[in-house]
Design an enzyme around this catalytic site. Structure first.
Site, PDB file in Angstrom:
ATOM      1  N   SER A 114       0.809  -1.166  -0.042  1.00 47.95           N
ATOM      2  CA  SER A 114       0.027  -0.047  -0.139  1.00 47.95           C
ATOM      3  C   SER A 114       0.973   1.318   0.126  1.00 47.95           C
ATOM      4  O   SER A 114       2.054   1.096   0.154  1.00 47.95           O
ATOM      5  CB  SER A 114      -1.005   0.035   1.245  1.00 47.95           C
ATOM      6  N   THR A 132       3.302   4.872  -3.962  1.00 49.16           N
ATOM      7  CA  THR A 132       4.241   4.168  -5.017  1.00 49.16           C
ATOM      8  C   THR A 132       3.160   2.828  -5.371  1.00 49.16           C
ATOM      9  O   THR A 132       3.237   2.582  -6.712  1.00 49.16           O
ATOM     10  CB  THR A 132       5.368   3.884  -4.429  1.00 49.16           C
ATOM     11  N   LYS A 147       8.771   0.683   7.342  1.00 46.85           N
ATOM     12  CA  LYS A 147       7.377   0.593   6.554  1.00 46.85           C
ATOM     13  C   LYS A 147       6.321   0.964   7.621  1.00 46.85           C
ATOM     14  O   LYS A 147       6.571   1.072   9.006  1.00 46.85           O
ATOM     15  CB  LYS A 147       7.162  -0.502   6.075  1.00 46.85           C
ATOM     16  N   GLY A 148       5.177   1.638   7.175  1.00 47.46           N
ATOM     17  CA  GLY A 148       4.142   1.883   7.931  1.00 47.46           C
ATOM     18  C   GLY A 148       3.632   3.276   8.087  1.00 47.46           C
ATOM     19  O   GLY A 148       2.860   3.763   8.839  1.00 47.46           O
ATOM     20  N   GLY A 149       4.261   4.024   7.057  1.00 47.18           N
ATOM     21  CA  GLY A 149       4.070   5.488   6.882  1.00 47.18           C
ATOM     22  C   GLY A 149       2.281   5.622   6.591  1.00 47.18           C
ATOM     23  O   GLY A 149       1.569   6.679   7.186  1.00 47.18           O
ATOM     24  N   GLY A 150       1.735   4.711   6.100  1.00 43.69           N
ATOM     25  CA  GLY A 150       0.436   4.630   5.709  1.00 43.69           C
ATOM     26  C   GLY A 150      -0.375   3.675   6.702  1.00 43.69           C
ATOM     27  O   GLY A 150      -1.685   3.437   6.562  1.00 43.69           O
ATOM     28  N   GLU A 177       0.921  -5.584   5.911  1.00 43.89           N
ATOM     29  CA  GLU A 177       2.009  -5.390   4.724  1.00 43.89           C
ATOM     30  C   GLU A 177       2.919  -6.781   5.337  1.00 43.89           C
ATOM     31  O   GLU A 177       3.408  -7.774   4.669  1.00 43.89           O
ATOM     32  CB  GLU A 177       2.558  -4.506   4.820  1.00 43.89           C
ATOM     33  N   LYS A 199      14.199   7.655  -0.722  1.00 43.83           N
ATOM     34  CA  LYS A 199      13.889   6.608   0.323  1.00 43.83           C
ATOM     35  C   LYS A 199      15.288   5.677   0.623  1.00 43.83           C
ATOM     36  O   LYS A 199      15.355   5.080   1.637  1.00 43.83           O
ATOM     37  CB  LYS A 199      12.879   5.427   0.073  1.00 43.83           C
TER      38      LYS A 199
HETATM   39  C1  5RP Z   1       2.388   1.943   4.197  1.00 45.24           C
HETATM   40  C2  5RP Z   1       3.707   1.832   3.771  1.00 45.24           C
HETATM   41  C3  5RP Z   1       4.305   2.264   2.533  1.00 45.24           C
HETATM   42  O1  5RP Z   1       4.669   1.453   1.680  1.00 45.24           O
HETATM   43  C4  5RP Z   1       5.119   3.440   2.640  1.00 45.24           C
HETATM   44  O2  5RP Z   1       4.676   4.346   3.647  1.00 45.24           O
HETATM   45  C5  5RP Z   1       5.580   3.954   1.287  1.00 45.24           C
HETATM   46  O3  5RP Z   1       4.690   4.791   0.853  1.00 45.24           O
HETATM   47  P1  5RP Z   1       4.765   5.818  -0.486  1.00 45.24           P
HETATM   48  O4  5RP Z   1       4.832   4.828  -1.476  1.00 45.24           O
HETATM   49  O5  5RP Z   1       3.495   6.672  -0.413  1.00 45.24           O
HETATM   50  O6  5RP Z   1       5.906   6.626  -0.163  1.00 45.24           O
HETATM   51  O7  5RP Z   1       4.674   1.190   4.223  1.00 45.24           O
HETATM   52  O8  5RP Z   1       2.259   1.461   5.197  1.00 45.24           O
END
Ligand code: 5RP
Length: 219
Positions: free
Chosen positions: A28, A31, A94-97, A103, A121
């Site tokens: 998720s 990207t 990970k886990g920004g979202g 995941e 990144k």
């Molecule tokens: C969500 C994630 C995403 O993979 C991570 O935050 C990267 O996000 P983006 O592609 O919007 O930069 O770990 O929980």
């Protein structure tokens, strides 16, 4: 080239790893959203997908891609996901979202983890630029926060966010993660922690980096 264009490049390049008639693990984030759009162009080639978030599930359906429950599949050929940070050993934060738990679950089903990122990144040491997300059972929030402080971090409660699993997120600042495998294990052992955002025990196998000069594959 802007960041979104670099994300699109990485996402497009990931299509070469999608095998005919397979179920694809899909993570998720923004990207991955680009990847889902790209996957839509070859949807007749695949059987379907397992999604790591409700948001991705919705987008996959919009593309006409069948979404399977993780319990319906015994293994996946590939899992494609983004990252907030990735180090040269292909370990990630990970886990920004806030989708880190699902995941990790879907990634664990896959033979190959393909990480798609833009060049911003890439870091030498995890924790350099991004706070570490930790998903926590709500009743354990304060005690987990105290434990994170004792480990040297500065946890902040992510306001107004409830994960797909009904839990909360603590974002841990000032954590330089010198030994990601040990730190991932240690945080996994804290009572009340559901999942921490270090993906080191199971890192990526292939990294595709969108750069100003095109997609770079690190195998
Ligand atoms: C969500 C994630 C995403 O993979 C991570 O935050 C990267 O996000 P983006 O592609 O919007 O930069 O770990 O929980």
């Amino acid at each position: 080239m802007n960041q979104l264009e670099m994300k699109k490049q990485a996402a497009q390049a990931a299509l070469q790893y999608v095998k005919f008639d397979t179920i694809v693990g899909v993570g998720s984030g923004s990207t991955v959203n680009c990847f889902i759009e790209a996957l839509g162009t070859i949807k007749d080639k695949i059987k379907g997908a397992v999604a790591a978030s409700k948001a991705s599930e919705e987008l996959l359906k919009q593309q006409g891609i069948e979404v399977f429950n993780a319990n319906e599949v015994s293994s996946l050929d590939i899992y494609v996901d983004g990252a907030d940070e990735i180090n040269p050993q292909k370990m990630m934060i990970k886990g920004g979202g806030a989708a880190l738990t699902r995941e990790k679950i879907v990634a664990a089903l896959a033979k190959k983890f393909i990480c798609i990122v833009d060049e911003s990144k890439q870091v030498a040491v995890l924790g350099s630029t991004f706070a570490l997300p930790v998903e926590v059972i709500p009743m354990a929030r304060s005690q987990v926060a105290r434990k994170l402080v004792s480990l040297g971090g500065s946890p902040e409660y992510r306001e107004n966010v409830i994960t797909d699993n009904g839990n909360v997120i603590l974002d841990v600042y000032n954590f330089k993660i010198m030994n990601p495998v040990e730190m991932e294990k240690e945080l996994n052992n804290v009572a009340g922690v559901v999942t921490n955002g270090i993906f080191a025990l199971r890192g990526a196998d292939i990294v595709i980096v969108g750069t100003a000069n095109g997609a770079k594959i690190i195998d």
